[in-house]
Design a protein around this motif. Structure first.
Motif, PDB file in Angstrom:
ATOM      1  N   ILE A  44       0.837  -1.202   0.000  1.00  0.00           N
ATOM      2  CA  ILE A  44       0.000   0.000   0.000  1.00  0.00           C
ATOM      3  C   ILE A  44       0.873   1.255   0.000  1.00  0.00           C
ATOM      4  O   ILE A  44       0.567   2.229  -0.689  1.00  0.00           O
ATOM      5  N   SER A  45       1.959   1.231   0.746  1.00  0.00           N
ATOM      6  CA  SER A  45       2.843   2.400   0.843  1.00  0.00           C
ATOM      7  C   SER A  45       3.455   2.788  -0.494  1.00  0.00           C
ATOM      8  O   SER A  45       3.816   3.944  -0.704  1.00  0.00           O
ATOM      9  N   GLY A  49       0.679   8.866  -3.539  1.00  0.00           N
ATOM     10  CA  GLY A  49      -0.367   9.617  -2.864  1.00  0.00           C
ATOM     11  C   GLY A  49      -0.720   9.104  -1.482  1.00  0.00           C
ATOM     12  O   GLY A  49      -1.426   9.774  -0.737  1.00  0.00           O
ATOM     13  N   VAL A  50      -0.227   7.939  -1.118  1.00  0.00           N
ATOM     14  CA  VAL A  50      -0.502   7.388   0.212  1.00  0.00           C
ATOM     15  C   VAL A  50       0.393   8.097   1.228  1.00  0.00           C
ATOM     16  O   VAL A  50       1.606   8.184   1.049  1.00  0.00           O
ATOM     17  N   SER A  51      -0.209   8.606   2.294  1.00  0.00           N
ATOM     18  CA  SER A  51       0.567   9.323   3.312  1.00  0.00           C
ATOM     19  C   SER A  51       0.667   8.567   4.632  1.00  0.00           C
ATOM     20  O   SER A  51       1.584   8.811   5.413  1.00  0.00           O
ATOM     21  N   VAL A  63      -5.882   0.668   7.593  1.00  0.00           N
ATOM     22  CA  VAL A  63      -6.447   2.017   7.560  1.00  0.00           C
ATOM     23  C   VAL A  63      -5.460   2.874   6.786  1.00  0.00           C
ATOM     24  O   VAL A  63      -4.303   2.994   7.177  1.00  0.00           O
ATOM     25  N   VAL A  64      -5.931   3.450   5.685  1.00  0.00           N
ATOM     26  CA  VAL A  64      -5.057   4.156   4.749  1.00  0.00           C
ATOM     27  C   VAL A  64      -5.526   5.593   4.555  1.00  0.00           C
ATOM     28  O   VAL A  64      -6.701   5.837   4.288  1.00  0.00           O
ATOM     29  N   ALA A  79      -3.262  -2.885  -5.192  1.00  0.00           N
ATOM     30  CA  ALA A  79      -1.933  -3.081  -4.604  1.00  0.00           C
ATOM     31  C   ALA A  79      -1.921  -4.259  -3.637  1.00  0.00           C
ATOM     32  O   ALA A  79      -0.993  -5.080  -3.666  1.00  0.00           O
ATOM     33  N   THR A  80      -2.964  -4.372  -2.806  1.00  0.00           N
ATOM     34  CA  THR A  80      -2.993  -5.505  -1.871  1.00  0.00           C
ATOM     35  C   THR A  80      -3.198  -6.810  -2.621  1.00  0.00           C
ATOM     36  O   THR A  80      -2.583  -7.825  -2.292  1.00  0.00           O
TER      37      THR A  80
END
Length: 91
Positions: A44-45, A49-51, A63-64, A79-80
């Motif tokens: 996920i990372s 755009g993932v913070s 929790v993203v 992605a997962t």
């Protein structure tokens, strides 16, 4: 004068394209051991755009927090899945 006008247009245009941070909880039922969350979090990372990513083995959830101008729920679940852990949005 043309330069000033162009600058004004670009400024207004940039102001209307504002990203909004979103937070989503994904159910990831395929996590079967304490090492699985590491793989899920890493996958996920890597999505642009993932913070923030918090993965819980006990809850089988991630929790993203992400920038909705760069990422989407579809990209997160893809992605997962690509990492071997299909997920869905918690309802």
């Amino acid at each position: 004068m043309k330069k000033l006008f162009l600058t004004a247009i670009l400024t207004v245009g940039a102001a209307t394209v504002q990203a909004s941070p979103q937070t989503v909880t994904l159910d990831v039922p395929g996590m079967t051991c304490a090492a699985c969350p590491i793989t899920v979090k890493t996958a996920i990372s890597k999505v642009a755009g993932v913070s923030k990513v918090d993965v819980s083995y006990e809850k089988r959830q991630a929790v993203v927090t992400f920038d909705d101008a760069k990422a989407s729920v579809q990209k997160l679940t893809q992605a997962t899945e690509n990492a071997g852990y299909p997920s869905s949005v918690k309802r």
